[in-house]
Design an enzyme around this catalytic site. Structure first.
Site, PDB file in Angstrom:
ATOM      1  CE1 TYR A 188      39.257  40.243  62.084  1.00 17.00           C
ATOM      2  CE2 TYR A 188      37.913  38.351  61.517  1.00 17.00           C
ATOM      3  CZ  TYR A 188      38.051  39.717  61.668  1.00 17.00           C
ATOM      4  OH  TYR A 188      36.986  40.546  61.401  1.00 17.00           O
ATOM      5  CE1 TYR A 210      35.669  41.140  64.265  1.00 14.51           C
ATOM      6  CE2 TYR A 210      33.558  42.215  63.939  1.00 14.51           C
ATOM      7  CZ  TYR A 210      34.664  41.577  63.432  1.00 14.51           C
ATOM      8  OH  TYR A 210      34.782  41.381  62.080  1.00 14.51           O
TER       9      TYR A 210
END
Ligand SMILES: [Zn+2]
Lengths: 147, 390
Positions: free
Chosen positions: B292, B342
Site C-alpha cells: 500500500y 489510487y
C-alpha cells in the site's frame, strides 16, 4: 481557522483551562496514570474515575512537518508553516499536536524547517483563536541558567 | 492459537478480477463504476451474477450491497460485511469473504471498491467543518488537516531513527513509476519520473513532496471468491488465499499512530505476526509484493513490518532497483497507488492475482507466492496468495 468544539462533555475542562492559560490532561482517579487524548476509562487499571490535572507545559519535539499548499484557505496564507507532535515532560504516553511559533501571537510561519529539530525542548503557550477558544501552541524553550 | 491458526489456508480462491478504466475524472457515478467492475470480475470468473450470494466492501464504500445486488440482478444475498479504516481494509475484504466461504455462510462472494476522488473538491480534508470535535479537536485547529501531514509526521521520525532519507523515498517513487510505464492502464503509463524531477518537485508536507503522494482517481475494482473445490472447475487458474490477517497496534489511532507511545510499532507489525504464523512460507519466499503506497514512506514501514528486511533497514532495499523487476523484491508491479491508480489499495489486490496467473504487464517470471498489504497507518490487513494446485 478550524475551531475545536469546546463544550463537549468529555473535553470541556481541557478548553476551559486553555482559556485560562493552563495545560491540563486527565489523570486516573484510581492509579493516577496521566492520559491524553482524553478518554472515558484508564487503559491501565480500567477505572472510569478521572480528574483534570495541570502539567508543567514542558515538552520536546517528537517530530514535525512543514505544511505547504494546497490546504484550506484560512491556513493557505501562512504556508509553508511547521506543525509538530510533542511529547510532554510528564510521560512518553502524552503526545500533543500543535504549531511551533516564536511566540504565542506570532504568525503560523514564524519558523521554517531549518529552525526546528527532533528533540528540541519547547514550552506551552496559548493562542487565542476566538472569544471562547484558546489552543496550546509550542514555543522553543530557552536553555535553563547554567545549561 | 489464533496467531498461528491455519483454518483458512488454501480453502478459498480468487477466481475472477475486474476493473474499470482509471481516470482523473470519469463520467459515470460510483454506482455505475462498481457495476462495471463487478460484471467484469464475474465474466472473468465464468459466473453469472445470479450465482453471487455474498458481498463485501469497505465501510467507506458509497454503493450499497442492496443497490449493487438489485442493479446486477443477483437475486437474494445471504451474507454481507464491511471492513473499517479506509485503505487499511482492502485486504480484509478478501479475508472476510474467504472466512464466509470457508465457514459455509456463502458460496460466491464479490468484494469491491468504487471511488470518485479525482476532483480536489471531493477530498474529505477539503470539507472539514468549521468546528470539529473528538480527537480532531486536538489535531486540526493547528492546521494538521490532510492525510499527507499525518503520514509526513510519522515519516520524519522514522527517517530520524533509521537513517532513511528522501533519496530512498525517491527510489520508491521512481521504481513504481517504471512499473506503471509497462502498464497501459496506469494513469502515469506515459509519464517518466527522473530523480531530477523528484527533487525539483514542490513540497507538499516536508519531508514529503508531490511525488511521494498517490494519484486521486475515479474507478472501481472487484474480485470474486469461491471455495477451493469449486475454483478448479472455473476457467481461470485459481489463486488460493493462503493466509489472511489484520492488525491494530497497541495505542495507535487511525492515521495518527504518533499518538501511541511506541509509535513506530505500526499496525502492520501486528498483522505480520499473524500472517506469517498462518503461512507455510517465510517472507524471503515471496516472489512479488504489492504494498500500500498512498504515500512513499508507507512502503518502508510495511517492508520492515512484514519482515522483508531487518528492523530499521527497509531503506537498504530501495537503491539500485532493489524493488524493481529483477531486484530483491519487486513491488507494486502495475504502478501501485502512486502511478497506476489510487483505489484505496484495491488495484493492488488485482495485480497480486495477475502475478500468480502470469498475466501482469511487469510479470515476475514463475511467480507463485504473491503478497499484498493494505495501509500501514490505520487498522490494517494483508494477504498471502498462491498459485498451483491445492
Ligand atoms: Zn488507572
Amino acid at each position: 481557522m478550524i475551531l475545536p468544539i469546546v463544550d463537549g462533555a468529555d473535553t470541556a475542562p481541557f478548553w476551559d483551562a486553555a482559556r485560562e492559560g493552563q495545560l491540563v490532561v486527565q489523570s486516573c482517579g484510581d492509579c493516577g496514570l496521566l492520559r491524553f487524548p482524553p478518554g472515558p476509562v484508564c487503559s491501565h487499571c480500567r477505572s472510569a474515575r478521572h480528574e483534570w490535572t495541570p502539567v508543567s507545559g514542558d515538552a520536546v519535539i517528537w517530530s514535525f512537518v512543514v505544511a505547504h499548499g494546497p490546504t484550506l484557505p484560512e491556513y493557505a496564507e501562512y504556508t509553508p508553516f511547521p506543525l509538530a507532535v510533542v511529547t510532554l515532560a510528564e510521560g512518553p504516553q502524552l503526545r500533543m499536536v500543535g504549531n511551533v511559533l516564536s511566540g504565542q501571537d506570532a504568525r503560523l510561519n514564524s519558523f521554517g524547517a531549518d529552525d526546528l529539530a527532533i528533540g528540541d525542548p519547547v514550552r506551552v503557550a496559548f493562542r487565542k483563536l476566538a472569544d471562547d477558544v484558546s489552543i496550546p501552541v509550542w514555543v522553543p524553550a530557552l536553555p535553563a541558567p547554567g545549561d | 492459537m489464533s496467531r498461528t491458526h491455519a483454518g483458512l489456508k488454501d480453502r478459498t480462491a480468487i477466481v475472477g478480477i475486474g476493473a474499470t478504466d482509471f481516470a482523473r475524472s470519469a463520467p459515470g457515478s460510483e454506482h455505475e463504476l462498481a457495476a462495471e467492475a463487478v460484471l467484469k470480475a464475474l465474466r472473468d470468473a465464468g459466473l453469472d451474477p445470479s450465482e453471487v450470494d455474498g458481498l463485501c466492501s469497505y465501510s467507506m464504500e458509497g454503493v450499497g450491497e442492496d443497490e449493487l445486488a438489485r442493479t446486477l440482478g443477483m437475486g437474494d444475498i445471504g451474507w454481507f460485511a464491511r471492513t473499517p479504516a479506509g485503505g487499511g481494509g482492502a485486504c480484509a475484504t478478501v479475508g472476510l469473504a474467504a472466512t464466509a466461504i470457508a465457514t459455509g455462510q456463502a458460496d460466491v462472494v464479490v468484494a469491491w471498491r468504487s471511488r470518485k476522488r479525482g476532483a480536489r473538491a471531493s477530498r474529505p480534508w477539503a470539507q472539514t467543518p468549521e468546528r470539529v470535535g473528538g480527537l480532531d479537536a486536538f489535531v486540526k485547529p493547528a492546521g494538521l488537516i490532510r492525510p499527507v501531514d499525518e503520514i509526513a509526521m510519522t515519516a520524519r521520525r522514522y527517517m530520524h531513527e533509521t537513517g532513511a532519507t528522501r533519496e530512498h523515498l525517491a527510489d520508491i517513487a521512481i521504481t513504481i513509476r517504471r512499473h506503471a510505464q509497462l502498464n497501459p492502464k496506469a494513469l502515469m503509463s506515459d509519464r517518466t519520473l527522473t530523480r531530477e524531477d523528484y527533487f525539483a518537485a514542490r513540497m507538499v508536507s516536508d519531508p514529503l513532496c508531490l511525488y511521494d503522494n498517490c494519484l486521486e482517481t475515479d474507478g472501481a475494482a472487484a474480485v470474486v471468491l469461491v471455495s477451493a473445490e469449486r475454483a478448479v472447475d472455473l476457467p481461470r487458474p485459481p489463486v488460493f488465499v493462503h493466509a489472511a490477517a489484520q492488525g491494530i497496534s497497541d495505542g495507535s489511532l487511525m492515521m495518527r499512530p504518533f499518538l501511541a507511545e511506541d509509535a513506530l510499532r505500526t499496525p502492520a507489525q501486528v498483522c505480520a505476526d499473524r500472517l506469517w504464523g498462518r503461512a507455510d512460507i517465510r517472507p524471503g519466499d515471496v516472489d512479488v509484493a504489492q504494498i500500500y503506497d498512498a504515500f512513499t514512506p508507507l512502503v518502508l514501514f510495511s517492508l520492515e513490518a512484514y519482515g522483508f528486511c531487518k528492523p530499521g533497514e527497509a531503506a537498504a532495499l530501495t537503491p539500485n532497483g532493489g524493488l524493481g523487476l529483477g531486484g530483491t523484491l519487486p513491488v507494486n508491479t502495475s504502478g501501485g497507488s502512486l502511478s497506476e491508480a489510487y483505489l484505496h489499495g484495491y488495484n493492488l489486490i488485482l495485480e497480486a492475482v495477475r502475478q500468480v496467473r502470469g498475466t501482469s504487464t511487469a510479470q515476475v517470471e514463475g511467480a507463485q507466492w504473491s503478497f499484498v498489504c493494505s495501509s500501514d497507518a490505520v487498522p490494517t490487513s494483508a494477504l498471502l496468495l498462491r498459485g498451483g494446485t491445492r
